[in-house]
Design a protein around this motif. Structure first.
Motif, mmCIF file in Angstrom:
data_model
loop_
_atom_site.group_PDB
_atom_site.id
_atom_site.type_symbol
_atom_site.label_atom_id
_atom_site.label_comp_id
_atom_site.label_asym_id
_atom_site.label_seq_id
_atom_site.Cartn_x
_atom_site.Cartn_y
_atom_site.Cartn_z
ATOM 1 N N VAL A 125 46.063 39.077 43.807
ATOM 2 C CA VAL A 125 45.895 37.773 43.175
ATOM 3 C C VAL A 125 46.004 36.690 44.245
ATOM 4 C CG1 VAL A 125 46.913 36.126 41.543
ATOM 5 C CG2 VAL A 125 46.799 38.561 40.962
ATOM 6 N N ASP A 170 36.246 37.360 43.013
ATOM 7 C CA ASP A 170 36.540 38.276 41.915
ATOM 8 C C ASP A 170 35.742 39.573 42.078
ATOM 9 O OD1 ASP A 170 37.841 38.384 39.043
ATOM 10 O OD2 ASP A 170 35.798 39.152 38.811
ATOM 11 N N ARG A 189 41.590 38.500 42.201
ATOM 12 C CA ARG A 189 41.667 37.754 40.941
ATOM 13 C C ARG A 189 42.334 36.404 41.194
ATOM 14 N NH1 ARG A 189 45.293 37.204 36.582
ATOM 15 N NH2 ARG A 189 46.814 38.609 37.593
ATOM 16 N N THR A 216 40.133 35.492 35.063
ATOM 17 C CA THR A 216 40.747 34.345 35.749
ATOM 18 C C THR A 216 41.720 33.621 34.824
ATOM 19 O OG1 THR A 216 38.710 34.047 37.022
ATOM 20 C CG2 THR A 216 40.269 32.209 36.987
ATOM 21 N N GLU A 264 52.767 35.834 38.301
ATOM 22 C CA GLU A 264 51.563 36.547 38.745
ATOM 23 C C GLU A 264 51.713 37.223 40.109
ATOM 24 O OE1 GLU A 264 48.955 36.998 36.971
ATOM 25 O OE2 GLU A 264 49.090 35.515 35.357
ATOM 26 N N PRO A 312 51.133 36.187 43.332
ATOM 27 C CA PRO A 312 49.967 36.094 44.218
ATOM 28 C C PRO A 312 50.341 36.446 45.644
ATOM 29 C CG PRO A 312 50.805 33.903 43.738
ATOM 30 C CD PRO A 312 51.566 34.850 42.856
#
Length: 561
Positions: free
Chosen positions: A6, A33, A38, A63, A174, A176
């Motif tokens: 991510v 993507d 993502r 997304t 998330e 990332p």
């Protein structure tokens, strides 16, 4: 569970907001993507912004988009000063701040002149009138300084705090692996700076426009200029990679901030090939009327004056040709606060100029595709060479003849050359040359937008030499671009089966792969990603290197006037 890596994207311009910068960010999110990354996007709610709901259909399904509020500090300051009795008139409350004009122009807490802002107003010492005038000007100067302070680095400084909170929450949820921020607005980088400091995540800062040295920015005060300089320096020192969208911007940044050398790269803008299948050309005038369309805005030093003067000279020199020529302005309808139709009337060319307000992106592409030629206006004066209008790449995608106005050192010339574009390039201060280029296009381009004659247009061959001074050359192992020395050129508008042969290199998929490689390097997966991305580049990007490593431009149909 989704185990794809991510990245946290911090971007003000994101669908459904319709701004020129939206397309770069959306294109990266889409193509990254497909490459396995993502996106989690932190942006703003589109209240009060131009929108195009159709752009939402192009956001990848996986997304996550987080939309935050932002605080209008200017509006709050106006109300506070009005409550204190020092904020000007009630009419000042309605004065808005243009979203694309950060730290530019008069103060937004009340209308004053630049001289008044600096207190340079003469009055007789000792008189009551002089004392009252001095007090008034001090109040106005305070309002102007405060207004500009609240627009440093831009008018969206009130987005920083809510966006930082949202971004930190997204990091917790998330996980990332990298942060990507893109500007304008520069406040996006201040958000990323705080998040990167708090989380320790690697960070890529993408500059679509320069921060310092931007010809459209003016802090107005030495104290604010120092603060603005300090903000840029903090961002550049903390960012792990710095991306500029033109090679001239990269060179300028390295010259101004030598410490960024080694972590500053160029990733050009591009076009999104997948939209071409949905474009249905739309003509505004009958086929026997030659239509030239300019998509975008005229503002500041990106002026319509040279175009209107050129139209006037075309009308004076060849009334019959002017009668079958129409210039369409699509996007902004004003310049310096006046309707463009008034500017056209002042120039005596109102019958040749057709002005359209902004339309959804899909229709804008249809109107461009239905035009006989496309006009590109770049900024004149110092700093103008640092920027390339994003519309240039959509023009290349549509393969319509292009008439560009830009400075000698603008990378626009080299991009046109590398694309093999059918194009004319004129100087910002050359309305006569521009009028002659318009006349030449009338003679040599059919209503379909293709050349109607097999011989070159009668343009000076030697003038094309100017293009080579900023020729784009790829690195040895991929298709990234930098500025370098001379490259071969050809004469104008030559009919060549390989015209437009270099357009595909500007497909945004290739730019996204460059960004994906940077992400992989910063997250420790550089070897595998580098091999995969470069393998795809070599197989998909048609390059014709010459012996010295430069891309051959033997098929270029391009001249400078």
């Amino acid at each position: 569970m989704n185990d794809r890596p991510v990245f946290l994207c911090i971007a003000y311009a994101f669908p459904p907001i319709l701004r020129s910068g939206t397309h770069r960010t959306l294109g990266f999110v889409r193509h990254l993507d497909a490459l396995g990354w993502r996106a989690v996007v932190v942006t703003v709610k589109p209240d009060g912004e131009p929108v195009d709901a159709a752009l939402l259909d192009r956001v990848p399904p996986g997304t996550r988009v987080i939309r935050t509020e932002w605080t209008d500090y200017i509006d709050r300051a106006k109300r506070f000063l009005l409550a204190c009795g020092i904020g000007g008139t009630k009419s000042d409350e309605s004065q808005g701040i243009g979203p694309e004009t950060p730290t530019v122009g008069v103060g937004s807490l009340g209308s004053i002149t630049r001289d008044e802002a600096r207190g340079s107003v003469s009055a007789d010492d000792g008189s009551d009138a002089a004392g009252a005038t001095t007090s008034l000007h001090r109040s106005r100067s305070l309002r102007d300084w405060l207004s500009r302070a609240l627009m440093t680095p831009d008018t969206r400084i009130g987005w920083v705090r809510p966006a930082v909170r949202a971004a930190l929450a997204a990091v917790r949820e998330e996980r990332p692996r990298v942060i990507y921020s893109t500007s304008p607005y520069m406040s996006a980088h201040l958000i990323a700076l705080r998040v990167a400091r708090r989380t320790g995540l690697p960070w890529v800062a993408d500059f679509r426009d320069p921060w310092r040295g931007n010809p459209f920015r003016d802090t107005g005060y030495a104290s604010l200029d120092r603060w603005d300089d300090r903000l840029e320096r903090r961002v550049l020192r903390r960012a792990d990679r710095i991306v500029c969208c033109t090679p001239t911007m990269t060179d300028d940044l390295v010259r101004r901030r030598p410490f960024v050398r080694g972590k500053c790269v160029t990733i050009l803008n591009g076009f999104d090939r997948e939209v071409t299948g949905r474009i249905v050309p739309e003509r505004l005038f009958p086929p026997d009327v030659f239509t030239m369309l300019h998509a975008g805005q005229f503002y500041s030093r990106r002026s319509p004056s040279v175009w209107l003067t050129a139209l006037r000279r075309l009308m004076e020199s060849d009334p019959a040709a002017a009668d079958r020529f129409r210039f369409v302005q699509l996007g902004s309808t004003t310049y310096q606060g006046r309707p463009l139709t008034d500017w056209a009337q002042d120039a005596g060319v109102e019958s040749l100029v057709h002005v359209l307000d902004a339309v959804p992106h899909g229709r804008a592409l249809s109107l461009m595709a239905g035009s006989d030629a496309l006009a590109l206006a770049a900024a004149a004066g110092p700093g103008g060479h640092l920027q390339v209008p994003n519309k240039l790449f959509e023009y290349l995608m549509l393969k319509r003849p292009i008439l560009a106005v830009c400075t000698q050192d603008s990378p626009i010339r080299a991009i046109l050359e590398q694309a093999g574009a059918v194009a004319r390039v004129c100087e910002p201060d050359g309305p006569q040359a521009l009028a002659e280029a318009m006349r030449s296009l009338l003679d040599h381009v059919s209503p379909s937008g293709r050349e109607s004659r097999s011989e070159p247009c009668p343009e000076p061959r030697a003038s094309a030499r100017a293009i080579s001074r900023c020729a784009l050359h790829p690195h040895e192992d991929d298709d990234r671009f930098t500025l370098s020395g001379d490259a071969p050129t050809t004469s104008a508008m030559e009919v060549d089966p390989q015209a437009w042969s270099g357009v595909d290199r500007f497909d945004r998929r290739h730019r996204a792969r460059e960004l994906a490689e940077i992400f992989a390097e910063l997250t420790g997966d550089a070897v595998r990603a580098s091999a995969e991305v470069r393998s795809v580049r070599r197989s998909e990007i048609p390059l014709s290197p010459s012996r010295d490593g430069a891309v051959s431009s033997a098929s270029t149909a391009h001249t400078s006037c």
